[in-house]
Design a protein around this motif. Structure first.
Motif, PDB file in Angstrom:
ATOM      1  N   LEU A  45      11.947  39.038   9.978  1.00  0.00           N
ATOM      2  CA  LEU A  45      11.201  40.217   9.566  1.00  0.00           C
ATOM      3  C   LEU A  45      11.411  40.490   8.085  1.00  0.00           C
ATOM      4  CD1 LEU A  45      12.462  42.509  12.482  1.00  0.00           C
ATOM      5  CD2 LEU A  45      10.363  41.140  12.475  1.00  0.00           C
ATOM      6  N   ARG A  46      10.352  40.959   7.435  1.00  0.00           N
ATOM      7  CA  ARG A  46      10.487  41.459   6.069  1.00  0.00           C
ATOM      8  C   ARG A  46      10.567  42.978   6.134  1.00  0.00           C
ATOM      9  NH1 ARG A  46       6.661  38.993   3.675  1.00  0.00           N
ATOM     10  NH2 ARG A  46       7.920  37.485   2.533  1.00  0.00           N
ATOM     11  N   LEU A  47      11.638  43.534   5.577  1.00  0.00           N
ATOM     12  CA  LEU A  47      11.817  44.972   5.586  1.00  0.00           C
ATOM     13  C   LEU A  47      11.056  45.611   4.429  1.00  0.00           C
ATOM     14  CD1 LEU A  47      15.633  45.176   6.393  1.00  0.00           C
ATOM     15  CD2 LEU A  47      13.685  45.080   7.967  1.00  0.00           C
ATOM     16  N   GLY A  48      10.927  46.914   4.486  1.00  0.00           N
ATOM     17  CA  GLY A  48      10.244  47.633   3.416  1.00  0.00           C
ATOM     18  C   GLY A  48      10.919  47.460   2.072  1.00  0.00           C
ATOM     19  N   SER A  49      12.223  47.172   2.094  1.00  0.00           N
ATOM     20  CA  SER A  49      12.985  46.949   0.861  1.00  0.00           C
ATOM     21  C   SER A  49      12.727  45.575   0.251  1.00  0.00           C
ATOM     22  CB  SER A  49      14.478  47.103   1.151  1.00  0.00           C
ATOM     23  OG  SER A  49      14.882  46.158   2.134  1.00  0.00           O
ATOM     24  N   GLY A  50      11.997  44.707   0.991  1.00  0.00           N
ATOM     25  CA  GLY A  50      11.732  43.360   0.508  1.00  0.00           C
ATOM     26  C   GLY A  50      12.684  42.321   1.055  1.00  0.00           C
ATOM     27  N   GLU A  51      13.769  42.732   1.674  1.00  0.00           N
ATOM     28  CA  GLU A  51      14.704  41.791   2.260  1.00  0.00           C
ATOM     29  C   GLU A  51      14.103  41.130   3.493  1.00  0.00           C
ATOM     30  OE1 GLU A  51      19.024  43.839   1.394  1.00  0.00           O
ATOM     31  OE2 GLU A  51      17.694  44.757   2.888  1.00  0.00           O
ATOM     32  N   VAL A  52      14.494  39.876   3.718  1.00  0.00           N
ATOM     33  CA  VAL A  52      14.096  39.160   4.935  1.00  0.00           C
ATOM     34  C   VAL A  52      15.319  39.086   5.834  1.00  0.00           C
ATOM     35  CG1 VAL A  52      13.321  36.969   5.918  1.00  0.00           C
ATOM     36  CG2 VAL A  52      12.303  37.825   3.799  1.00  0.00           C
ATOM     37  N   VAL A  53      15.170  39.527   7.084  1.00  0.00           N
ATOM     38  CA  VAL A  53      16.286  39.545   8.014  1.00  0.00           C
ATOM     39  C   VAL A  53      15.930  38.760   9.266  1.00  0.00           C
ATOM     40  CG1 VAL A  53      17.003  41.813   7.164  1.00  0.00           C
ATOM     41  CG2 VAL A  53      15.596  41.667   9.228  1.00  0.00           C
ATOM     42  N   MET A  54      16.964  38.283   9.933  1.00  0.00           N
ATOM     43  CA  MET A  54      16.801  37.670  11.247  1.00  0.00           C
ATOM     44  C   MET A  54      17.505  38.553  12.272  1.00  0.00           C
ATOM     45  SD  MET A  54      17.968  33.954  12.749  1.00  0.00           S
ATOM     46  CE  MET A  54      19.685  34.420  12.643  1.00  0.00           C
ATOM     47  N   VAL A  55      16.784  38.882  13.336  1.00  0.00           N
ATOM     48  CA  VAL A  55      17.344  39.719  14.395  1.00  0.00           C
ATOM     49  C   VAL A  55      18.347  38.896  15.198  1.00  0.00           C
ATOM     50  CG1 VAL A  55      16.827  41.118  16.431  1.00  0.00           C
ATOM     51  CG2 VAL A  55      15.222  41.053  14.506  1.00  0.00           C
ATOM     52  N   THR A  56      19.487  39.500  15.506  1.00  0.00           N
ATOM     53  CA  THR A  56      20.528  38.846  16.281  1.00  0.00           C
ATOM     54  C   THR A  56      20.879  39.711  17.490  1.00  0.00           C
ATOM     55  OG1 THR A  56      22.283  39.898  14.976  1.00  0.00           O
ATOM     56  CG2 THR A  56      21.506  37.733  14.244  1.00  0.00           C
ATOM     57  N   ALA A  57      21.549  39.129  18.454  1.00  0.00           N
ATOM     58  CA  ALA A  57      22.015  39.866  19.632  1.00  0.00           C
ATOM     59  C   ALA A  57      23.523  39.948  19.581  1.00  0.00           C
ATOM     60  CB  ALA A  57      21.567  39.173  20.911  1.00  0.00           C
ATOM     61  N   GLY A  58      24.031  41.168  19.657  1.00  0.00           N
ATOM     62  CA  GLY A  58      25.474  41.361  19.644  1.00  0.00           C
ATOM     63  C   GLY A  58      26.013  41.582  21.037  1.00  0.00           C
ATOM     64  N   ALA A  59      27.191  42.157  21.119  1.00  0.00           N
ATOM     65  CA  ALA A  59      27.833  42.427  22.399  1.00  0.00           C
ATOM     66  C   ALA A  59      26.960  43.342  23.241  1.00  0.00           C
ATOM     67  CB  ALA A  59      29.208  43.054  22.168  1.00  0.00           C
TER      68      ALA A  59
END
Length: 219
Positions: A150-164
């Motif tokens: 995903l590209r956030l409104g801030s311009g960063e690109v993130v990958m969604v992860t699953a935690g505990a």
């Protein structure tokens, strides 16, 4: 536990019939010809026969899953079962297999985002897919399943992860200036900040590498 094992075996082996039907033409880019499609449509039967030949009594459900994973909830699809609805296990596998097919690149078409895949499953409810199973699948996967880019409104690109406990988190893989990070950084993920869904090709590195880097950074 026994049913889950048989379901898992059938799910893993649904396309084993493609080994018998392997043809270089099926791996060429572009749309398949009518003759190629006719060949592809034989793989459920070939897979079911292969599983029956290699397994013992009590494992027939795995062959049935392979046979029926392209049969629609309304009885359409292939092979023709005379309008009979496929087995519950086959209906489960059909949802997961379709999601995987939509989000994976194929020689004749590009991959689509997890969000688009969920929308396509929703559109097929009651016809191609069991609506109860689509609802359960989407509830389990969430709006942005793990692995979503995903590209956030801030311009960063993130990958969604699953935690505990299945809790969603995210790792920054490109900063706001577009620079690829050597080590992904955790970020507070807020869905309302999402500006766009992206594909791995948009980010420029294989998704497996992203997952490995994210796991290393979170450990």
């Amino acid at each position: 536990e026994v049913d889950l094992r048989r379901l898992g075996m059938g799910a893993l082996l649904i396309d084993i019939g493609r080994v018998v039907l392997d043809d270089p033409a099926l791996r060429l880019p572009g749309r398949l010809s009518n003759e190629d499609w006719a060949l592809v449509r034989l793989h459920p039967q070939e897979g079911a026969l292969a599983i029956l030949a290699a397994t013992g009594p009590g494992e027939e459900i795995a062959a049935q899953i392979a046979l029926e994973h392209h049969v629609r909830f309304d009885g359409g699809g292939y092979p023709d079962l005379g309008g009979r609805r496929p087995h519950l296990f086959s209906r489960r596998v059909a949802v997961a297999d379709s999601y995987d097919a939509i989000t994976s690149p194929r020689p004749h078409r590009p991959a689509r985002t997890p969000h688009e895949a969920r929308q396509l499953l929703h559109r097929g409810e009651g016809e191609a897919f069991d609506p109860d199973l689509v609802e359960a699948f989407n509830r389990m996967m969430g709006v942005y399943p793990p692995g979503s880019l995903l590209r956030l409104g801030s311009g960063e690109v993130v990958m969604v992860t699953a935690g505990a406990g299945g809790r969603r988190g995210a790792m920054v893989v490109r900063d706001g200036s577009g620079e690829l990070l050597d080590v992904p950084e955790p970020v507070d993920f807020q869905e309302q900040r999402v500006a766009a869904d992206l594909l791995p090709d948009d980010v420029g590195i294989p998704p497996a590498s992203l997952l490995e880097a994210a796991e290393a950074a979170s450990s």
